[in-house]
Motif scaffolding. Structure first.
Motif, PDB file in Angstrom:
ATOM      1  N   ALA A 122       1.016  -1.437   0.291  1.00  0.00           N
ATOM      2  CA  ALA A 122       0.285   0.289   0.084  1.00  0.00           C
ATOM      3  C   ALA A 122       0.892   0.976   0.161  1.00  0.00           C
ATOM      4  O   ALA A 122       1.931   0.956   1.088  1.00  0.00           O
ATOM      5  N   GLY A 123       0.883   1.751  -0.828  1.00  0.00           N
ATOM      6  CA  GLY A 123       1.318   3.442  -1.262  1.00  0.00           C
ATOM      7  C   GLY A 123       2.745   3.113  -1.854  1.00  0.00           C
ATOM      8  O   GLY A 123       3.236   3.892  -1.342  1.00  0.00           O
ATOM      9  N   GLY A 150       2.813   4.928  -8.530  1.00  0.00           N
ATOM     10  CA  GLY A 150       2.146   5.750  -8.030  1.00  0.00           C
ATOM     11  C   GLY A 150       1.445   6.226  -8.752  1.00  0.00           C
ATOM     12  O   GLY A 150       1.411   5.319  -9.861  1.00  0.00           O
ATOM     13  N   HIS A 151      -0.290   6.073  -7.882  1.00  0.00           N
ATOM     14  CA  HIS A 151      -1.772   6.007  -9.268  1.00  0.00           C
ATOM     15  C   HIS A 151      -2.942   7.034  -8.401  1.00  0.00           C
ATOM     16  O   HIS A 151      -2.319   7.549  -7.017  1.00  0.00           O
ATOM     17  N   GLU A 152      -3.212   7.665  -9.032  1.00  0.00           N
ATOM     18  CA  GLU A 152      -4.497   8.406  -9.161  1.00  0.00           C
ATOM     19  C   GLU A 152      -5.332   7.465  -7.730  1.00  0.00           C
ATOM     20  O   GLU A 152      -5.269   6.384  -7.886  1.00  0.00           O
ATOM     21  N   VAL A 157      -1.664   7.061   0.270  1.00  0.00           N
ATOM     22  CA  VAL A 157      -1.462   8.659   0.296  1.00  0.00           C
ATOM     23  C   VAL A 157      -2.755   9.872   0.627  1.00  0.00           C
ATOM     24  O   VAL A 157      -2.058  11.094   1.822  1.00  0.00           O
ATOM     25  N   ALA A 158      -3.618   9.607   0.548  1.00  0.00           N
ATOM     26  CA  ALA A 158      -4.681  10.258   1.302  1.00  0.00           C
ATOM     27  C   ALA A 158      -4.935  10.435   2.400  1.00  0.00           C
ATOM     28  O   ALA A 158      -5.388  10.786   3.389  1.00  0.00           O
ATOM     29  N   ALA A 159      -4.538   8.915   2.628  1.00  0.00           N
ATOM     30  CA  ALA A 159      -4.468   8.895   3.990  1.00  0.00           C
ATOM     31  C   ALA A 159      -3.446   9.528   5.115  1.00  0.00           C
ATOM     32  O   ALA A 159      -3.793   9.958   6.493  1.00  0.00           O
ATOM     33  N   ALA A 160      -2.459  10.307   4.617  1.00  0.00           N
ATOM     34  CA  ALA A 160      -0.712  10.562   5.242  1.00  0.00           C
ATOM     35  C   ALA A 160      -1.443  12.262   5.197  1.00  0.00           C
ATOM     36  O   ALA A 160      -0.965  12.618   5.621  1.00  0.00           O
ATOM     37  N   LEU A 177       2.891   2.795   7.793  1.00  0.00           N
ATOM     38  CA  LEU A 177       3.105   2.564   6.542  1.00  0.00           C
ATOM     39  C   LEU A 177       2.535   3.734   6.445  1.00  0.00           C
ATOM     40  O   LEU A 177       3.153   4.732   5.928  1.00  0.00           O
ATOM     41  N   ILE A 178       1.400   4.051   6.747  1.00  0.00           N
ATOM     42  CA  ILE A 178       1.178   5.985   7.038  1.00  0.00           C
ATOM     43  C   ILE A 178       2.786   7.044   7.259  1.00  0.00           C
ATOM     44  O   ILE A 178       2.939   8.036   6.762  1.00  0.00           O
TER      45      ILE A 178
END
Length: 253
Positions: A122-123, A150-152, A157-160, A177-178
């Motif tokens: 993830a990420g 990476g990807h759209e 990444v949104a969680a970070a 991980l975040i």
């Protein structure tokens, strides 16, 4: 000890039309089978045209062009190609990608069996196991390229980007991980458009993770010697297109 030989087998599957023209690779494999070549010899035929980092990048670009234009065909998955993998694998690129189910790496680059060595987390986060896996790919599989993909709309990444109080509520290992992504998105510029802001955050993460790889002694030495290259990329789920970050300035954190 003798090397096992590949049993004769027509390269076209039973359902294929007689008018379906075999690819150049299929012709080479079929010729090798008829000569009684070993499975190890046949495995070596697969990536004969991908012997440099530049050729590896071009192969991925060509494959993605086929994919997003609707011309991808999941190549090299026939019986002879499967048998050619028995003795050894011969990938030309290693890709550190996200585990997101919408990012099927081999399909995105229209690659077949044994062509890509894929690490998914993830990420697309760099960790100890991922580093060890990539070092293995360089030393023992003779890859030409490492890509951080990476990807759209990446959820990790949104969680970070969320407030620390929200991240603190996540399970322990997910939280860790975040935290590996947070340094590269902590000082994001004020971007009002949510989609543009998310894209920039993902690109920052790609650059950050690629930089982490390039600071690893064995990977750094391999790149400095010209043996491999480390690049980044961004996959747009909607279009199917991949933007390649191949220039030095593209990867600057």
């Amino acid at each position: 000890m003798s090397v096992p030989r590949v049993p004769p087998l027509d390269v076209l599957p039973p359902t294929a039309s007689p008018t379906d023209a075999p690819t150049d690779l299929e012709r080479r494999i079929l010729d090798a089978v008829r000569r009684g070549a070993s499975m190890e010899d046949i495995a070596g035929l697969k990536n004969a045209d991908v012997q440099t980092p530049e050729a590896a990048i071009q192969a991925l670009k060509d494959g993605n062009a086929r994919f997003f234009s609707g011309q991808g065909g999941n190549p090299d998955v026939g019986a002879n190609q499967r048998r050619a993998q028995i003795m050894r694998q011969t990938p030309y690129a290693a890709i550190l990608a996200c585990s997101d189910s919408r990012v099927p790496v081999e399909l995105v680059f229209d690659q077949g069996l044994g062509q890509l060595f894929v690490i998914r987390v993830a990420g697309n986060v760099v960790g100890e196991s991922g580093l060890g896996t990539l070092e293995y790919a360089i030393k023992h599989l003779d890859i030409q390229l490492i890509m951080v993909l990476g990807h759209e709309g990446c959820g990790a990444v949104a969680a970070a980007l969320l407030p620390p109080s929200v991240v603190a509520q996540e399970p322990e290992h997910l939280r860790r991980l975040i935290e590996k992504i947070q340094p590269c998105v902590s000082n994001m510029p004020p971007i009002r458009d949510k989609k543009a802001r998310m894209r920039e955050a993902v690109l920052n993460n790609v650059r950050y993770q690629a930089d982490m790889l390039r600071q690893t002694p064995y990977i750094a030495a391999s790149e400095q010697s010209g043996r491999i290259r480390v690049i980044g990329a961004f996959y747009e789920i909607g279009s199917g297109a991949v933007d390649f970050l191949t220039e030095e300035e593209d990867l600057q954190v």
